[in-house]
Structures are given as C-alpha cells and as structure tokens.
Design an enzyme around this catalytic site. Structure first.
Site: not given
Length: 768
Positions: A247, A497
C-alpha cells in the site's frame, strides 16, 4: 537454485506439469507487525520507544509452533502464503545493521513451510510507514533521519498512534488509516518517493533523503533475498516471488492546494487537518480543525476541535545528538525547524503560507501532477530499483507490483516495463463494512465505480438487496482486474488483500456465538473473488494471538480468521477424540504403485496416525496457561468464526484453463467449467480442494461431463487435505459437486455435529 514450481504464461499461473494454478492464499501472519522481545502489541505503551533494542525473532511464530499453524492453514485449503515481514524486523538497530538471528529464524520458518507445499511470496509490509507513526513497517531511525521526533507525534497529532493513545481500549476504529493524511506520513512518503524534487535540502551522508531511505529499504530486501538464496533449498522451491511494497502512498506529491482537503481524499475520520494545518500543529501552533465521522453513506463533518500542542513540535530539536546512528546531516538541513519551512513553503515567523501549490507541479518540468502521474513517475522509479535489486539475486522471481490502492495502475503495456514475470497485485476491501463494522445486507455502494466517475450522482452507485450487493462486489473486482490488464498488459491478477472485520455489531458474535453477519460478509467477498476472473487471492489475515478483547492486537483491527477464543471448524473425522481411526474409517493408500491409489478405494486398508504424519492432523489449539484477561461475556460462547464461508472448495491445478468456478454456500454446491486442448493424463489430472466439512465422503453427489474421478484424503504435497482428482477429456468440461448443507454463521448443534462426524467416519473413498 531449483527449477520453478510456478511460472507465468500470459495471464495464467502454470505449475511444472503445465496445469493452471489457482492461488488460494492467506496473509501470514499479522503477528509479524510488532516485535517479540519486548512483546509490544499496539495497545501497550511500556517500552514502546525502545525502537533500536528489540527483536522480531519468533515472529510470525516460533519454529516449534510452525507445524500447528501450517497444518491448520493447509487443512483450510490454502495453497499459498503472502509472508508478512517488516523492514523494522531486519534493520531496527540502525542503518545497515541487519538482525541475522531474525534472518535465520525466517529461513527456518520458510523451510518448514516447504514441507506443506505452499507457494510463498515475500511481502515487505508497511502501514502508514512505521509502528512509530501508527502502523508498521519502517524502523524508528528512519523518522529521525527525516528530522522528525516520534515522541512528539501525540501532542501535535502528527500521527494517531494506538500505543500512545490515552485510552487504548477506546482508540477510534480505523482511525489509524487517517495517518496517511497527517504530518508524519506526509513527510515520510514525500521524502521516500520524491525527496530529490520536493526536499532538495534534505541531504544525509551525502545523499538526498529519497536515495537514503530507498537505498536502505531496497538493500534490506536484497539482503534477505540473498540469504534465502544462500539457504540453498528455498528459492523457487517455496519462495516464488516478491511484492514491491504494501500500500504505497504519495504523501503530499500532487496535492493541488495544501490549504484545503483534496477532492479525491476519500477517508476522513476524527480530526481531519488540511496539510497546512498539519504543518502548523506539527510546529507547535494551535489550530481549530474540522472533525469527521463515518456513516452509512460515507464520511460526514461532525464538528471542530482545537488541537493545541502548546509549543511542542514534531521536529527534532536543534540540539539533538545527530551522531546517534552514525550519519552526517548536511549543514544546509537545519534541525529544530520544519522541513517545509526550509524549502520556502511557509514563513514560521509570520505563520504565513507562501506556496500553497508547491506540490501541485513537477519542480523541474512544471507538469501538473495527479495520482496517475505520481504512479507512472515516482512510484515506477522506485519499483524499477526494487525489481532490479531482487532479480539480480532471484533472477526468475515473480514480481508482484502493487500500485497505490484503488488508484489507476501504471501505464506499462507495450513498454520496457511490460515484464512477463510481473503480477498485478491490487487490494480490495468493502469499505462500508470495514469502517462501520456492520454487515448491511440491504444496501452497499459501488465505491470503485464512483472513483472512476461511472455515475452521474453518488445515489446511482447504491446497490439495494443482497443479490445486488454480491454482484456489485464481483463487478468491482472484475473492473479492477480488467483495468490492470488495460494499463499493465496481459498478466495475472492476484488480490493480495481482502477481508472482513469480525468484531461487527459491537462484538455481538463473541457474546452469542452467532457469526451470521460475518459468514454473509465473508461469503459475499469469496463470491466476488470466484466470479471476477482473478488468478487468486490472499485473504487478510491469519493472526496466531487474536482474542475477543483486543482482536488482532494491532490498532483495534479484528480481521483474523483464527482466534484463540473461537472453536476451530471440525475438519477431520478424528478431531473429536484422540482414539485411532476405526477399521471402517476412510483412509487412502499413499503408495502410488498401489492399485488402490488410482483405481479403487473400496478396501478397508488404512493409514493410521503416527509420529510421521501427526503434524498433518490438525487438533484444537492449546490455550495459554496464563490466566485469561478476557471478560466472561466475550469468551463464554465461542463459535466457528464463520469458517464455513472461507473453508470452501477451489481448483488447485487445472489441466487446460479454468473458465469459471464458484461455490454456493447455502446449497453446498460447487461448480467448475474448464477448457482443455488435451485430455488429462494418468499422472496429471485436474485437482480440486473439497473441504470435508462441506463434502464429507460418500455424502457428496458428483456430476461430471465425462471421465473418471477420485476423492482422496492425502498429503501428496504436504498437509492432509481432501482432494478431488478428475481425469477428463479435451474440450469444454464441467463438474458439479453437491455437499451437505450447514447452518450458516452458527456453531453446529449437538446432533448436527455428531451427525457430521458420523458421516465422516462412515465414509469411504470413492471412485467413478
């Protein structure tokens, strides 16, 4: 170096036998985010700032415990692991000082994972930069290198850190993620990706802060890759690839006006400062800041709050001993003063903003910057350096490229970066459920469609009804996958994810054992994954220490599929007692030369549990011998933690190509279609994972378009699982398997549980 167990062919993963591999994965384990010694989960304050003198040896779990966890994950049907590790774990003591004991521990854990046949890719994990800025990832010294003082983040709200929050039990849910738009993260990510352009005065050891931070991070990744290669039996055998960075965030790069909240800033919760307000409070000034909360339709302004640091600043004082870590800071970079003031963005004498558009254009080219520009320029510059460092060691590593979350991917199609070994690795969460911690089966929102401007009004993005919500999730994932192919080229898509919060509805499930909401949410997410055309996923998360009080022991999150305070799903016919299998129990000859292996399973021969295969028999986890601190209300009614929704059938290896597959949880029906140019051969069948909970032995009904099939419980590639093997012909093929319906979200009743175990114990291996 071993030959590749997994390689890429266009947009498909293939095994060494040429079959399409569907990666059914799990993030393992969330425990890796914080140190082992001292053991400091995010709700603990003591010794938190001892960031140099610590150890992650024993994370994500000890060597002694590894078999228990890997056995459990294998029985749940997972074939791949996104292996979580942090930069801090390796280089916490200071720049260039690697913790070789932790490296040896990691190699030991990976070597045990090899016994279970997992495909593993290494995830250098971070959340909002570091534990010391409210997340995980980078060592504490990186903040000092950038001139920041983490001990002052609480007073200045440069970061909202759980460890230093006055009342850890009431740390606002998901507030940690707002740290991306607070001072500490804005400084660190701006410097990490574009310090040369936006902070040219930030010189340390003769390098710009960008090169200093990137250089150390990439060198740490390379060092671990080298040590894994040196181990001799891990590279390609078990470690098949590397992810770029979890991220990534642009910091302030591309902000059009730092005196306002950008229109594309989707998350606002708690105090929500503009970048200019964050700069001011970070320099000790008091500011009246808007507060926001998150409702069913997204964030809304709830009021204002005075943030007054009373003169305390988030920057290191002028007299800070900069020799602590051995670096030499350039005299032109002054401690005791805001970095952005030193670059003329504001005047600290008058508290006047001078260059509100400082980050809006490229300083060298004057080009306007948006998130897409950031991704294609600064992010890709970093990614190329990371890829080069890894592949110089692990030459044929699969490189998982993860651009900023839900942003437009980089334009790589047809360019020199169009690497055939690259995998697109996006993330997706149902934001409404994640932020509200409630499963709303009546309506949800097409967030991705909104972000891409597909609706004239946000009202049109609302999807009403459970079927529409499930289809909306699937369509969002499909659109993300397709967008990746459009921009990055024809390559696999792996959602690294996706997950759900378990502490929904004020922990109602923990008080009642009723996990219906969690089961519905988890099933909807898996319905989307199965229907979107992706090549696999890694569910977030497996956490070995999860409990009903503190969840994942990290920032109030509670997404782990496993908890010490819940019952494991009864996957094995023999879990209820320690007695050996009866003479009528279903067992399989693992001798490939035996006729019973491929031609018949009607014999009463059995493979008793012994010392060799004991690790493959998953048992109920032992509880800590210490006194529990969990309230009786939260621990008295454990459930299966909605396991029936994530322990589900899936293709493992397919002869030809998967066309579609899916599992209807309510009817317990699995369907799969494929297309193959050649028939399955004797030694290379299509293989499907069929969990015993849903498909107990002879209680299943199978309909195939042609060919023969067997149903075995074996440990062919490590770890006992029930495997459906299918020798089909060429062309279009279809299989439908009907199992046994279970009550969704609830623990089995006594009759149902005993009936399930009876079915398992009476079942025999079948062949058609």
């Amino acid at each position: 170096m071993a030959p590749q167990r997994l390689h890429i062919e266009g947009r498909i993963f293939r095994d060494a036998k040429g079959r399409e591999v569907t990666l059914r994965g799990i993030n393992c384990a969330g425990d890796a985010k914080f140190p082992m010694n001292p053991n400091i989960p995010s709700n603990e304050r003591d010794r938190f700032f001892e960031g140099d003198e610590l150890s992650f040896v024993g994370r994500p779990f000890s060597i002694e415990e590894a078999h228990e966890h890997f056995s459990r994950l294998k029985r749940y049907g997972y074939t791949s692991i996104r292996y979580i590790w942090t930069w801090e774990a390796l280089e916490h003591a200071g720049p260039g000082q690697y913790d070789e004991e932790w490296v040896e521990h990691t190699i030991g854990v990976l070597r045990l994972a090899k016994n279970y046949g997992f495909y593993i890719w290494m995830d250098p994990h971070q959340d909002v930069w570091s534990r010391f800025s409210g997340g995980s990832g980078a060592p504490m010294w990186t903040l000092y290198a950038a001139g920041l003082n983490p001990r002052s983040f609480a007073a200045t709200e440069a970061a909202m850190v759980h460890n230093t929050y006055p009342d850890p039990a009431n740390y606002p849910k998901m507030i940690w993620s707002t740290n991306y738009t607070r001072l500490a993260c804005q400084v660190m990510f701006t410097c990490f990706f574009a310090g040369r352009d936006f902070a040219p005065k930030a010189i340390i050891d003769g390098q710009n802060i960008q090169d200093y931070l990137q250089g150390h991070f990439i060198a740490a990744c390379k060092h671990l890759a080298q040590r894994i290669q040196d181990a001799g039996d891990l590279e390609n055998d078990v470690v098949i690839g590397w992810e770029s960075m979890n991220e990534p965030n642009r910091g302030l790069i591309g902000w059009p006006d730092i005196s306002t909240i950008p229109s594309d800033q989707q998350l606002q919760k708690g105090t929500s400062p503009t970048a200019w307000q964050a700069i001011l409070t970070g320099s000790g000034r008091a500011c009246e800041i808007d507060t926001w909360d998150f409702g069913g339709l997204g964030p809304y302004k709830s009021g204002t709050q005075l943030v007054d640091p009373k003169g305390e600043t988030a920057w290191l004082p002028a007299d800070y001993d900069d020799s602590r870590y051995g670096w030499k800071r350039d005299p032109g970079w002054k401690l005791g003063e805001c970095l952005w003031a030193q670059h003329g963005i504001w005047d600290p004498l008058q508290d006047v903003l001078l260059k509100k558009e400082y980050f809006a254009k490229h300083p060298q080219t004057n080009e306007k910057i948006d998130y897409e520009y950031f991704t294609n320029h600064w992010f890709m510059d970093y990614y190329r350096r990371h890829r080069a460092a890894i592949t110089i060691v692990h030459s044929d590593a699969l490189m998982l490229c993860q651009p900023p979350v839900l942003e437009i991917p980089p334009s790589l199609k047809g360019t020199k970066d169009d690497d055939p070994n690259m995998v697109y690795a996006p993330h997706y969460y149902d934001g409404v459920t994640l932020m509200t911690k409630k499963w709303n089966r009546y309506w949800n929102v097409d967030v991705f469609g909104l972000l891409r401007g597909r609706y004239l009004s946000p009202a049109f993005a609302i999807k009403v009804g459970e079927t529409a919500i499930r289809n909306c999730f699937r369509d969002q994932l499909s659109a993300i996958r397709k967008e990746g192919m459009d921009y990055m080229g024809n390559r696999p898509c792996l959602f690294t994810e996706i997950g759900i919060p378990y502490d929904m509805d004020d922990k109602y499930a923990y008080k009642t054992g009723d996990y219906t909401s969690q089961s519905l949410a988890m099933d909807a997410n898996h319905f989307a994954l199965e229907g979107c055309g992706a090549n696999g996923f890694a569910l977030w998360v497996y956490m070995t220490q999860n409990n009903h009080d503190w969840g994942d022991l990290w920032n109030g999150e509670d997404l782990s599929i496993f908890s010490l305070h819940d019952k494991p799903l009864p996957l094995s016919p023999y879990e209820k007692s320690n007695s050996a299998p009866s003479a009528t129990a279903s067992k399989v000859s693992l001798d490939r030369n035996s006729p019973s292996f491929s031609q018949s399973r009607s014999s009463d021969s059995q493979s008793p549990i012994n010392q060799k295969n004991l690790k493959n028999t998953l048992t109920t986890p032992s509880m800590s011998s210490g006194r529990s601190t969990t309230s009786a209300e939260l621990s008295s009614t454990p459930g299966f933690r909605a396991a029936e929704a994530y322990v589900r059938p899936s293709p493992i290896a397919t002869v030809g190509n998967v066309v579609s597959y899916g599992f209807d949880l309510r009817s317990a029906i699995f369907t799969m279609t494929l297309k193959s140019e050649t028939p399955a051969s004797e030694h290379v069948p299509t293989e499907i994972f069929l969990p015993e909970f849903h498909f107990p032995g002879e209680s299943i009904q199978v309909d195939v378009s042609g060919g023969k099939w067997t149903l075995n419980v074996d440990d062919e590639d490590g770890g006992m699982i029930q495997r459906f093997r299918w020798w089909h012909g060429a062309g279009d093929q279809k299989v439908t398997v009907k199992g046994v319906k279970r009550r969704q979200g609830m623990s089995l009743g006594k009759e149902e549980e005993e009936g399930y175990l009876d079915q398992c114990q009476q079942s025999r291996c079948a062949i058609m």
